[in-house]
Write a protein that holds these residues in place. Structure first.
Motif, PDB file in Angstrom:
ATOM      1  N   PHE A 147       0.805  -1.222   0.000  1.00 54.69           N
ATOM      2  CA  PHE A 147       0.000   0.000   0.000  1.00 54.69           C
ATOM      3  C   PHE A 147       0.841   1.278   0.000  1.00 54.69           C
ATOM      4  N   ASN A 148       2.177   1.164   0.093  1.00 53.97           N
ATOM      5  CA  ASN A 148       2.953   2.410   0.065  1.00 53.97           C
ATOM      6  C   ASN A 148       3.163   2.926  -1.353  1.00 53.97           C
ATOM      7  N   ASP A 149       2.468   2.276  -2.317  1.00 49.16           N
ATOM      8  CA  ASP A 149       2.510   2.756  -3.690  1.00 49.16           C
ATOM      9  C   ASP A 149       1.127   3.157  -4.203  1.00 49.16           C
ATOM     10  N   THR A 150       0.096   3.124  -3.336  1.00 49.24           N
ATOM     11  CA  THR A 150      -1.243   3.528  -3.765  1.00 49.24           C
ATOM     12  C   THR A 150      -1.476   4.997  -3.394  1.00 49.24           C
ATOM     13  N   PRO A 151      -2.046   5.771  -4.291  1.00 45.71           N
ATOM     14  CA  PRO A 151      -2.159   7.221  -4.076  1.00 45.71           C
ATOM     15  C   PRO A 151      -2.856   7.615  -2.784  1.00 45.71           C
ATOM     16  N   SER A 152      -3.961   6.948  -2.439  1.00 42.82           N
ATOM     17  CA  SER A 152      -4.687   7.370  -1.235  1.00 42.82           C
ATOM     18  C   SER A 152      -3.876   7.112   0.024  1.00 42.82           C
ATOM     19  N   SER A 153      -3.160   5.991   0.074  1.00 48.85           N
ATOM     20  CA  SER A 153      -2.333   5.696   1.247  1.00 48.85           C
ATOM     21  C   SER A 153      -1.173   6.670   1.349  1.00 48.85           C
ATOM     22  N   ILE A 154      -0.547   6.982   0.221  1.00 48.85           N
ATOM     23  CA  ILE A 154       0.551   7.944   0.225  1.00 48.85           C
ATOM     24  C   ILE A 154       0.044   9.310   0.681  1.00 48.85           C
ATOM     25  N   ALA A 155      -1.134   9.688   0.201  1.00 51.21           N
ATOM     26  CA  ALA A 155      -1.700  10.991   0.570  1.00 51.21           C
ATOM     27  C   ALA A 155      -1.995  11.054   2.068  1.00 51.21           C
ATOM     28  N   LYS A 156      -2.497   9.958   2.617  1.00 51.86           N
ATOM     29  CA  LYS A 156      -2.846   9.950   4.042  1.00 51.86           C
ATOM     30  C   LYS A 156      -1.607   9.959   4.930  1.00 51.86           C
ATOM     31  N   GLU A 157      -0.559   9.266   4.526  1.00 53.19           N
ATOM     32  CA  GLU A 157       0.635   9.172   5.366  1.00 53.19           C
ATOM     33  C   GLU A 157       1.612  10.314   5.117  1.00 53.19           C
ATOM     34  N   GLY A 158       1.611  10.878   3.898  1.00 56.97           N
ATOM     35  CA  GLY A 158       2.556  11.935   3.593  1.00 56.97           C
ATOM     36  C   GLY A 158       3.983  11.422   3.531  1.00 56.97           C
ATOM     37  N   GLU A 159       4.934  12.323   3.703  1.00 59.43           N
ATOM     38  CA  GLU A 159       6.342  11.941   3.693  1.00 59.43           C
ATOM     39  C   GLU A 159       6.717  11.357   5.058  1.00 59.43           C
ATOM     40  N   PRO A 160       7.748  10.524   5.100  1.00 58.50           N
ATOM     41  CA  PRO A 160       8.170   9.977   6.400  1.00 58.50           C
ATOM     42  C   PRO A 160       8.652  11.082   7.337  1.00 58.50           C
ATOM     43  N   VAL A 161       8.338  10.927   8.606  1.00 54.53           N
ATOM     44  CA  VAL A 161       8.795  11.871   9.630  1.00 54.53           C
ATOM     45  C   VAL A 161       9.270  11.079  10.841  1.00 54.53           C
ATOM     46  N   VAL A 162      10.095  11.696  11.645  1.00 53.70           N
ATOM     47  CA  VAL A 162      10.486  11.117  12.925  1.00 53.70           C
ATOM     48  C   VAL A 162       9.841  11.931  14.035  1.00 53.70           C
ATOM     49  N   MET A 163       9.125  11.257  14.928  1.00 51.80           N
ATOM     50  CA  MET A 163       8.497  11.924  16.066  1.00 51.80           C
ATOM     51  C   MET A 163       9.538  12.099  17.169  1.00 51.80           C
ATOM     52  N   VAL A 164       9.677  13.326  17.621  1.00 50.81           N
ATOM     53  CA  VAL A 164      10.672  13.681  18.633  1.00 50.81           C
ATOM     54  C   VAL A 164       9.961  14.410  19.770  1.00 50.81           C
ATOM     55  N   HIS A 165      10.269  14.020  21.010  1.00 50.08           N
ATOM     56  CA  HIS A 165       9.653  14.697  22.147  1.00 50.08           C
ATOM     57  C   HIS A 165      10.055  16.164  22.183  1.00 50.08           C
ATOM     58  N   THR A 166       9.134  17.008  22.633  1.00 47.08           N
ATOM     59  CA  THR A 166       9.338  18.457  22.656  1.00 47.08           C
ATOM     60  C   THR A 166      10.636  18.837  23.363  1.00 47.08           C
ATOM     61  N   ASP A 167      10.902  18.241  24.516  1.00 49.55           N
ATOM     62  CA  ASP A 167      12.109  18.597  25.275  1.00 49.55           C
ATOM     63  C   ASP A 167      13.376  18.096  24.586  1.00 49.55           C
ATOM     64  N   ASP A 168      13.300  16.912  23.975  1.00 51.86           N
ATOM     65  CA  ASP A 168      14.469  16.401  23.243  1.00 51.86           C
ATOM     66  C   ASP A 168      14.775  17.295  22.042  1.00 51.86           C
ATOM     67  N   ALA A 169      13.720  17.738  21.363  1.00 52.65           N
ATOM     68  CA  ALA A 169      13.911  18.608  20.212  1.00 52.65           C
ATOM     69  C   ALA A 169      14.552  19.929  20.630  1.00 52.65           C
ATOM     70  N   ALA A 170      14.080  20.476  21.736  1.00 52.48           N
ATOM     71  CA  ALA A 170      14.643  21.740  22.217  1.00 52.48           C
ATOM     72  C   ALA A 170      16.118  21.578  22.568  1.00 52.48           C
ATOM     73  N   ALA A 171      16.453  20.480  23.226  1.00 55.64           N
ATOM     74  CA  ALA A 171      17.841  20.243  23.619  1.00 55.64           C
ATOM     75  C   ALA A 171      18.755  20.056  22.416  1.00 55.64           C
TER      76      ALA A 171
END
Length: 705
Positions: A590-614
């Motif tokens: 499903f990572n090649d179907t348009p609707s799934s790509i649209a829903k997920e967008g580009e890959p991102v890494v989730m980072v905690h607010t305090d870790d990002a600030a540091a």
């Protein structure tokens, strides 16, 4: 235009839900797909990505003709060839490899792109009859299955429909069910609405399942066993433990109680990052409700201590005596209830047990000539790949890419789309999708055998797996009666040999083989010869298929415990990365179907607010995640939904979706996990460094696209 009809089928994908489907068909094409209300586990509900399956079936980029490589590997330069020419080339190369390296120089490689018993596992018949290298499946289940069976002796648990009908507490542990097992949430939410059932979710970040739960516990990756031990400590301390049940059904309750004396909530809080109060509250909730259903997922076992963690969580049900109650107990998967005779499908009568069995997860090491990974045998010179995309899903991607780039490796990929692995092939063969061939499925997350009949003709020249296996067999001199049967005949043979009702399967689309209550709940004893649950298992004697003891099995704890064998954060690599599944993808499907790509967008890494600030990282900034195995560049999403020190990258996105064309599994190791192997996909130590500010990140993403 012909009238639209609804026909029965089964979802083929690598998901325990194995949903019963109603497929709209008109003019030889599928349309909208719905869940079958007739099946009491599917209960009319399926995930959105499968409901939109027509988008994938009719995708403009589907492979429809055989292709032969004309340019360098990975460039996508191919030309069409006929099926006969493609199959003749494959046979010639396989026979040449066999002559040069021996039969073990050919490695058929497959996995769970389809869970169909015929189309997936028929490759074993070709492997066995030719004595090609075998495959030890370690990518998904090696740790979780071994951990559950370590205690119970059998891969089986209570009927999952009891969650809805009888459970007072449902604990969804280590699986984001909203994204990956929608039926678990269907039954849990229905129970909450109808009877006030409390729903608990335990995970390593605040995902959709945690947000919908009555109690959400977000702990540090790889610390689940510590939480389980603290729960059992409280059970013994506060009188919740069912001593009578343990006396009859467990091996060493006294030894466990003594061992857990120091595994207090305070001890577990320091390890897990949870508060003492949260641990006490959870322990009290399950301790005072005997109808607690522990729904144990795969996610928390994808750590180097995952087998131990699964065993520890399962042990809670025995300490509390939950098994004895309807709506209570522990459930992971029901693979042990299906007594299917697959000898014709797999050609087990031709199996030579002395043929080496290569570790699926270590494909990178195998293809780059690692002597240990090759088990002292010859190099792999030819491959037939079905139902998997190792150029995305396998660990140690740097080695995987290097291995597939070998000019002396002849690779055949039978695929539906031009995946990253297909781009590395010498011959690409167009494959059918599940509505275009006959098959049969077993529901790992429930109790049904499921029919998957052919509903429509495939586009172009697409051919089923069984056809490819049989045609190659004919050309390389592999003889077995299974090659002369149709897929439907294999289903009929297996059903008759297994003693199941084919007529009912054809009539209803599924057959419910739910075990009796006493068997599923181990009321009359667990599956070891003495009937005792193993609090103290013999780790290298667990009755589950394996390739022999692997990893640091001699260091595994005697009783449930926090085993510190994970990739701990260090000063230079201070973060722990988890590669969790995205809601709109399923592995790389499903990572090649348009609707799934649209829903997920580009890959991102989730980072905690305090870790990002540091780290000086703003939301949307480009960061580099690195360790000794490699690095990737990805945009940061600053959030409070993850714990400090934990990073989450949901996927699996296409490698090309990352800025350097390197997928997230560049960072993942393939070292074997004790005691029976497996890849620790959620146990990754990394550093995080800012690369570009948000304003520049947009340009980098656009450049990559």
């Amino acid at each position: 235009m012909n009238a639209t009809v609804r026909l029965r089928s089964t979802c083929p994908h690598d998901c325990p839900s194995t949903c019963a489907l109603e497929v709209e068909v008109a003019d030889g094409k599928i349309g909208r797909i719905r869940g079958s209300a007739a099946n009491t586990y599917t209960a009319g509900v399926i995930c959105a990505k499968v409901a939109r399956y027509a988008e994938r079936s009719h995708h403009k980029d589907r492979l429809t003709v055989p292709l032969m490589r004309t340019g360098p590997k990975g460039t996508g330069d191919f030309k069409p060839v006929t099926w006969d020419d493609a199959l003749d080339i494959i046979a010639e190369k396989f026979l040449a490899t066999e002559a040069a390296l021996g039969a073990e120089g050919v490695w058929p490689y497959h996995y769970a792109g389809t869970m169909g018993q015929v189309q997936r596992d028929g490759l074993q018949r070709l492997r066995h009859t030719k004595r090609y290298s075998r495959q030890y499946d370690t990518i998904c289940t090696a740790m979780s299955y071994a951990g559950f069976v370590a205690g119970t002796g059998r891969l089986m648990g209570p009927d999952p429909r009891e969650m809805r009908s009888a459970s007072d507490v449902i604990v969804i542990w280590g699986t984001n069910a909203v994204s990956t097992q929608v039926n678990v949430m269907t039954h849990a939410m229905a129970a909450r609405k109808a009877r006030g059932t409390k729903v608990v979710a335990i995970d390593v970040y605040e995902n959709d399942t945690v947000r919908q739960a009555d109690m959400g516990l977000v702990l540090r990756p790889g610390t689940d066993a510590a939480l389980a031990c603290a729960v059992m400590h409280v059970a013994f301390r506060d009188g919740y433990a069912d001593r009578d049940f343990m006396a009859r059904h467990a091996d060493d309750p006294a030894g466990l109680e003594a061992h857990l004396a120091t595994r207090t909530p305070q001890w577990a809080a320091a390890i897990t990052g949870l508060t003492v109060e949260a641990i006490e509250e959870f322990a009290r909730l399950v301790g005072t409700n005997r109808r607690t259903f522990l729904r144990l997922g795969y996610g928390f076992t994808r750590q180097r201590n995952g087998t131990v963690a699964m065993h520890a969580a399962t042990s809670i049900a025995t300490v509390l005596g939950l098994w004895a109650h309807e709506g209570g107990g522990a459930f992971h998967i029901n693979g042990g209830i299906y007594k299917l005779d697959k000898s014709m499908i797999e050609g087990t009568d031709a199996l030579d047990p002395t043929t080496r069995r290569l570790d699926q997860s270590q494909i990178g090491r195998v293809l780059t000539g690692d002597v240990e990974a090759l088990q002292g045998g010859p190099a792999v010179g030819a491959m037939l790949i079905q139902n998997t995309n190792p150029m995305v899903v396998a660990p140690e991607q740097t080695l995987v890419r290097r291995g597939f780039s070998r000019e002396d490796l002849f690779t055949v990929v039978h695929e539906q789309m031009m995946t990253e692995t297909a781009r590395m092939a010498d011959i690409v063969l167009p494959a059918t999708m599940f509505t275009e061939h006959d098959d049969i499925y077993k529901g790992g997350g429930h109790t049904h055998l499921m029919a998957g009949p052919k509903l429509v003709d495939p586009p172009g020249e697409c051919r089923e797996n069984h056809f490819v296996q049989s045609e190659i067999a004919r050309r390389v001199g592999a003889e077995h009666p299974g090659f002369d049967m149709t897929a439907r005949e294999h289903i009929e043979w297996m059903m008759a040999a297994s003693g199941y009702d084919l007529e009912a399967l054809d009539r209803d689309g599924f057959v419910d083989i739910v075990p009796p209550f006493a068997e599923a709940h181990y009321v009359d004893g667990f599956a070891y010869p003495d009937g005792k649950f193993r609090f103290s298992p013999a780790w290298t004697e667990i009755p589950h298929p394996n390739n022999g003891p692997m990893g640091p099995h001699g260091e595994m704890p005697l009783f449930p415990d926090q085993w510190d064998v994970i990739e701990k954060a260090t000063e230079t690599e201070p973060f722990r990365l988890v590669t969790a599944p995205a809601r709109s993808f399923l592995n790389s499907t499903f990572n090649d179907t348009p609707s799934s790509i649209a829903k997920e967008g580009e890959p991102v890494v989730m980072v905690h607010t305090d870790d990002a600030a540091a780290a000086g990282v703003a939301d949307g900034a480009v960061v580099r995640l690195s360790n000794s195995r490699g690095s990737v560049r990805v945009a940061a999403r600053v959030t409070s939904a993850v714990a400090r020190g934990t990073l989450i990258v949901e996927g699996l996105h296409r490698n090309g979706a990352f800025m350097d064309g390197e997928g997230i599994n560049v960072l993942t190791g393939a070292d074997a996990v004790a005691p029976y192997g497996g890849a620790a996909f959620h146990d990754i130590r990394v550093s995080l460094n800012a690369v570009a500010a948000p304003a520049d990140a947009e340009a980098l993403v656009a450049e990559t696209a």
